[in-house]
Design a protein around this motif. Structure first.
Motif, PDB file in Angstrom:
ATOM      1  N   ALA A  26       0.822  -1.210   0.000  1.00 45.41           N
ATOM      2  CA  ALA A  26       0.000   0.000   0.000  1.00 45.41           C
ATOM      3  C   ALA A  26       0.858   1.263   0.000  1.00 45.41           C
ATOM      4  CB  ALA A  26      -0.937  -0.006   1.206  1.00 45.41           C
ATOM      5  N   ALA A  27       1.908   1.279   0.813  1.00 45.28           N
ATOM      6  CA  ALA A  27       2.778   2.464   0.865  1.00 45.28           C
ATOM      7  C   ALA A  27       3.410   2.728  -0.484  1.00 45.28           C
ATOM      8  CB  ALA A  27       3.849   2.265   1.932  1.00 45.28           C
ATOM      9  N   TRP A  28       3.852   1.660  -1.154  1.00 48.81           N
ATOM     10  CA  TRP A  28       4.492   1.808  -2.461  1.00 48.81           C
ATOM     11  C   TRP A  28       3.496   2.252  -3.523  1.00 48.81           C
ATOM     12  CZ3 TRP A  28       3.868  -1.838  -6.662  1.00 48.81           C
ATOM     13  CH2 TRP A  28       4.640  -1.513  -7.783  1.00 48.81           C
ATOM     14  N   LYS A  29       2.324   1.571  -3.604  1.00 47.74           N
ATOM     15  CA  LYS A  29       1.348   1.913  -4.636  1.00 47.74           C
ATOM     16  C   LYS A  29       0.831   3.338  -4.467  1.00 47.74           C
ATOM     17  CE  LYS A  29      -0.590  -0.041  -7.507  1.00 47.74           C
ATOM     18  NZ  LYS A  29      -0.377  -0.120  -8.977  1.00 47.74           N
ATOM     19  N   LEU A  30       0.491   3.731  -3.249  1.00 44.48           N
ATOM     20  CA  LEU A  30       0.012   5.089  -3.015  1.00 44.48           C
ATOM     21  C   LEU A  30       1.134   6.098  -3.222  1.00 44.48           C
ATOM     22  CD1 LEU A  30      -2.176   4.358   0.129  1.00 44.48           C
ATOM     23  CD2 LEU A  30      -3.020   4.956  -2.150  1.00 44.48           C
ATOM     24  N   GLY A  31       2.349   5.690  -2.877  1.00 45.91           N
ATOM     25  CA  GLY A  31       3.494   6.571  -3.050  1.00 45.91           C
ATOM     26  C   GLY A  31       3.820   6.859  -4.503  1.00 45.91           C
ATOM     27  N   LEU A  32       3.405   5.973  -5.424  1.00 42.37           N
ATOM     28  CA  LEU A  32       3.623   6.222  -6.845  1.00 42.37           C
ATOM     29  C   LEU A  32       2.941   7.513  -7.303  1.00 42.37           C
ATOM     30  CD1 LEU A  32       3.096   2.624  -8.308  1.00 42.37           C
ATOM     31  CD2 LEU A  32       5.239   3.911  -8.315  1.00 42.37           C
ATOM     32  N   TYR A  33       1.877   7.896  -6.569  1.00 41.32           N
ATOM     33  CA  TYR A  33       1.111   9.081  -6.944  1.00 41.32           C
ATOM     34  C   TYR A  33       1.161  10.166  -5.867  1.00 41.32           C
ATOM     35  CZ  TYR A  33      -0.404   5.561 -10.196  1.00 41.32           C
ATOM     36  OH  TYR A  33      -0.412   4.567 -11.145  1.00 41.32           O
ATOM     37  N   GLY A  34       2.041   9.976  -4.888  1.00 46.45           N
ATOM     38  CA  GLY A  34       2.239  10.995  -3.874  1.00 46.45           C
ATOM     39  C   GLY A  34       1.160  11.064  -2.817  1.00 46.45           C
ATOM     40  N   TYR A  35       0.399   9.976  -2.619  1.00 43.33           N
ATOM     41  CA  TYR A  35      -0.695   9.992  -1.653  1.00 43.33           C
ATOM     42  C   TYR A  35      -0.229   9.506  -0.288  1.00 43.33           C
ATOM     43  CZ  TYR A  35      -3.690  10.543  -5.768  1.00 43.33           C
ATOM     44  OH  TYR A  35      -4.268  11.001  -6.922  1.00 43.33           O
ATOM     45  N   ASP A  36      -0.715  10.169   0.753  1.00 39.91           N
ATOM     46  CA  ASP A  36      -0.386   9.826   2.136  1.00 39.91           C
ATOM     47  C   ASP A  36      -1.162   8.576   2.547  1.00 39.91           C
ATOM     48  OD1 ASP A  36       0.051   9.691   4.858  1.00 39.91           O
ATOM     49  OD2 ASP A  36      -0.861  11.638   5.317  1.00 39.91           O
ATOM     50  N   ALA A  37      -0.457   7.528   2.917  1.00 41.64           N
ATOM     51  CA  ALA A  37      -1.103   6.266   3.278  1.00 41.64           C
ATOM     52  C   ALA A  37      -1.999   6.402   4.501  1.00 41.64           C
ATOM     53  CB  ALA A  37      -0.048   5.189   3.522  1.00 41.64           C
ATOM     54  N   ALA A  38      -1.787   7.419   5.320  1.00 44.47           N
ATOM     55  CA  ALA A  38      -2.614   7.629   6.507  1.00 44.47           C
ATOM     56  C   ALA A  38      -3.772   8.577   6.234  1.00 44.47           C
ATOM     57  CB  ALA A  38      -1.763   8.172   7.654  1.00 44.47           C
ATOM     58  N   GLY A  39      -3.914   9.045   5.003  1.00 47.50           N
ATOM     59  CA  GLY A  39      -4.925  10.030   4.674  1.00 47.50           C
ATOM     60  C   GLY A  39      -6.236   9.416   4.224  1.00 47.50           C
ATOM     61  N   SER A  40      -7.092  10.267   3.667  1.00 52.17           N
ATOM     62  CA  SER A  40      -8.397   9.840   3.160  1.00 52.17           C
ATOM     63  C   SER A  40      -8.688  10.572   1.865  1.00 52.17           C
ATOM     64  CB  SER A  40      -9.498  10.113   4.195  1.00 52.17           C
ATOM     65  OG  SER A  40      -9.594  11.510   4.468  1.00 52.17           O
ATOM     66  N   VAL A  41      -9.745  10.135   1.183  1.00 55.25           N
ATOM     67  CA  VAL A  41     -10.103  10.709  -0.109  1.00 55.25           C
ATOM     68  C   VAL A  41     -11.590  10.493  -0.335  1.00 55.25           C
ATOM     69  CG1 VAL A  41      -9.607   8.573  -1.372  1.00 55.25           C
ATOM     70  CG2 VAL A  41      -9.487  10.758  -2.580  1.00 55.25           C
ATOM     71  N   VAL A  42     -12.197  11.353  -1.142  1.00 55.83           N
ATOM     72  CA  VAL A  42     -13.601  11.201  -1.515  1.00 55.83           C
ATOM     73  C   VAL A  42     -13.666  10.565  -2.897  1.00 55.83           C
ATOM     74  CG1 VAL A  42     -15.785  12.377  -1.985  1.00 55.83           C
ATOM     75  CG2 VAL A  42     -14.311  13.183  -0.122  1.00 55.83           C
ATOM     76  N   LEU A  43     -14.341   9.410  -2.994  1.00 49.75           N
ATOM     77  CA  LEU A  43     -14.562   8.739  -4.267  1.00 49.75           C
ATOM     78  C   LEU A  43     -16.056   8.724  -4.578  1.00 49.75           C
ATOM     79  CD1 LEU A  43     -12.197   5.621  -4.128  1.00 49.75           C
ATOM     80  CD2 LEU A  43     -11.726   7.893  -5.044  1.00 49.75           C
ATOM     81  N   THR A  44     -16.377   8.558  -5.845  1.00 49.98           N
ATOM     82  CA  THR A  44     -17.764   8.498  -6.297  1.00 49.98           C
ATOM     83  C   THR A  44     -18.107   7.063  -6.672  1.00 49.98           C
ATOM     84  OG1 THR A  44     -17.632  10.750  -7.162  1.00 49.98           O
ATOM     85  CG2 THR A  44     -19.441   9.381  -7.958  1.00 49.98           C
TER      86      THR A  44
ATOM     87  N   THR B 146     -25.192   4.079  -3.507  1.00 48.67           N
ATOM     88  CA  THR B 146     -25.890   4.241  -4.780  1.00 48.67           C
ATOM     89  C   THR B 146     -24.960   4.896  -5.792  1.00 48.67           C
ATOM     90  OG1 THR B 146     -26.784   6.384  -4.083  1.00 48.67           O
ATOM     91  CG2 THR B 146     -28.140   4.435  -3.674  1.00 48.67           C
ATOM     92  N   LYS B 147     -25.190   4.619  -7.054  1.00 49.01           N
ATOM     93  CA  LYS B 147     -24.365   5.175  -8.115  1.00 49.01           C
ATOM     94  C   LYS B 147     -24.351   6.697  -8.024  1.00 49.01           C
ATOM     95  CE  LYS B 147     -23.700   5.140 -13.124  1.00 49.01           C
ATOM     96  NZ  LYS B 147     -24.196   4.587 -14.427  1.00 49.01           N
ATOM     97  N   GLY B 148     -23.154   7.282  -8.068  1.00 49.54           N
ATOM     98  CA  GLY B 148     -23.003   8.730  -7.986  1.00 49.54           C
ATOM     99  C   GLY B 148     -22.824   9.263  -6.574  1.00 49.54           C
ATOM    100  N   GLN B 149     -22.989   8.400  -5.558  1.00 50.29           N
ATOM    101  CA  GLN B 149     -22.843   8.852  -4.175  1.00 50.29           C
ATOM    102  C   GLN B 149     -21.382   9.137  -3.860  1.00 50.29           C
ATOM    103  OE1 GLN B 149     -24.679   6.210  -1.350  1.00 50.29           O
ATOM    104  NE2 GLN B 149     -23.928   7.330   0.439  1.00 50.29           N
ATOM    105  N   LYS B 150     -21.134  10.251  -3.172  1.00 48.80           N
ATOM    106  CA  LYS B 150     -19.783  10.616  -2.742  1.00 48.80           C
ATOM    107  C   LYS B 150     -19.480   9.922  -1.419  1.00 48.80           C
ATOM    108  CE  LYS B 150     -19.239  13.694  -6.088  1.00 48.80           C
ATOM    109  NZ  LYS B 150     -18.271  13.508  -7.191  1.00 48.80           N
ATOM    110  N   VAL B 151     -18.328   9.250  -1.364  1.00 51.53           N
ATOM    111  CA  VAL B 151     -17.978   8.442  -0.196  1.00 51.53           C
ATOM    112  C   VAL B 151     -16.566   8.795   0.249  1.00 51.53           C
ATOM    113  CG1 VAL B 151     -17.701   6.106   0.701  1.00 51.53           C
ATOM    114  CG2 VAL B 151     -19.442   6.577  -1.049  1.00 51.53           C
ATOM    115  N   THR B 152     -16.386   9.091   1.525  1.00 52.28           N
ATOM    116  CA  THR B 152     -15.060   9.334   2.072  1.00 52.28           C
ATOM    117  C   THR B 152     -14.464   8.023   2.544  1.00 52.28           C
ATOM    118  OG1 THR B 152     -15.669  11.571   2.789  1.00 52.28           O
ATOM    119  CG2 THR B 152     -13.729  10.581   3.815  1.00 52.28           C
ATOM    120  N   LEU B 153     -13.292   7.694   1.999  1.00 51.52           N
ATOM    121  CA  LEU B 153     -12.620   6.440   2.313  1.00 51.52           C
ATOM    122  C   LEU B 153     -11.197   6.706   2.772  1.00 51.52           C
ATOM    123  CD1 LEU B 153     -13.738   4.413  -0.828  1.00 51.52           C
ATOM    124  CD2 LEU B 153     -14.480   3.958   1.517  1.00 51.52           C
TER     125      LEU B 153
END
Length: 273
Positions: free
Chosen positions: A203-221, A230-237
């Protein structure tokens, strides 16, 4: 399956595979209900997989830890390649599909038995591959990486481990994500330090390829109605999430899910050097 393959002919729903080890028989009990009626799904069948069919029964372990095209903030872990676990590449009909990047790494368990030796891990992975491709009609194994209980990391879906390959591992959130499946049932077993370290390293390596903090979060649709969102719902992961965070399932098991905070800490520490 995901993307254009989702509606392809011959694609079937199914359970997780169950590794039995050597066996000469199977007995299954299935119950189902639709409304007030006892009813089973149409076309119900049992898939029997012999992981040695058509492949070497004891493949050699090929590993890679080479530099990737995109620099990561952490070193790439050693990975046993597809040839190392004996993937029959002739069964993969279409080339890999690529997304943009890897925003989240989902942790899974395969929900089979924990009573296996690590020498049997290639057999188990071949069985999962054959079940996904021949039983469920997918183009390839669904997971991007697999980890056994000894902490060995295996390459999953083809297309390049350092590339954002579209997998089939968290329905509704397959785009821009990666899946790491630990062999075994982690509702039953506790994870070991090698397992946690291996998942964190990937996980550290894959996320690090794009500069993402492994301890962080992101909103996906959510890309589909999947029973949880449901389709189109915004989800914080979390950047490192469990399968159950994106889909209604017990995966990756209560024990491995409880270890995700520690895995995030390990991955963040690796990114910090």
């Amino acid at each position: 399956e995901a993307g254009s393959d989702a509606g392809a002919g011959g694609v079937r729903a199914g359970t997780q595979p169950l590794w039995t080890g050597p066996a000469d028989g199977v007995q299954v009990r299935v119950t189902g209900r639709h409304g007030r009626l006892s009813r089973l799904p149409a076309g119900l069948r049992v898939e029997l997989v012999d992981p040695a069919s058509g492949t070497a029964s004891a493949p050699s372990y090929a590993t890679t830890a080479t530099a990737t095209a995109t620099a990561s903030t952490v070193p790439q872990p050693v990975v046993t390649t597809r040839s190392g676990w004996g993937a029959d590449e002739s069964l993969v009909k279409d080339p890999a599909t690529y997304t943009t990047d890897t925003k989240v790494v989902f942790a899974h368990h395969t929900a089979g038995t924990n009573d296996y030796t690590c020498e049997q891990s290639p057999d188990i992975i071949r069985a999962i591959f054959l079940y996904h491709v021949q039983g469920q009609g997918w183009n390839d194994i669904g997971y991007h990486f697999l980890v056994d209980k000894c902490g060995t990391v295996f390459e999953g879906r083809a297309g390049g481990i350092d590339k954002p390959v579209l997998g089939a591992q968290t329905y509704g959130f397959n785009t821009d994500t990666s899946g790491v499946a630990v062999l075994g049932n982690y509702n039953d077993a506790l994870s070991s330090p090698p397992v946690r370290e291996a998942v964190a390293a990937v996980a550290a390596w894959k996320l690090g390829l794009y500069g993402y903090d492994a301890a962080g979060s992101v909103v996906l649709t959510a890309a589909a109605d999947n029973g949880k969102y449901t389709k189109g719902q915004k989800v914080t992961l979390n950047r490192i999430s469990g399968h159950r965070d994106g889909y209604p399932t017990e995966c990756p098991g209560n024990n491995l899910y409880a270890d995700l905070p520690a895995i995030r800490t390990l991955a963040a520490a690796a990114q910090a050097g």
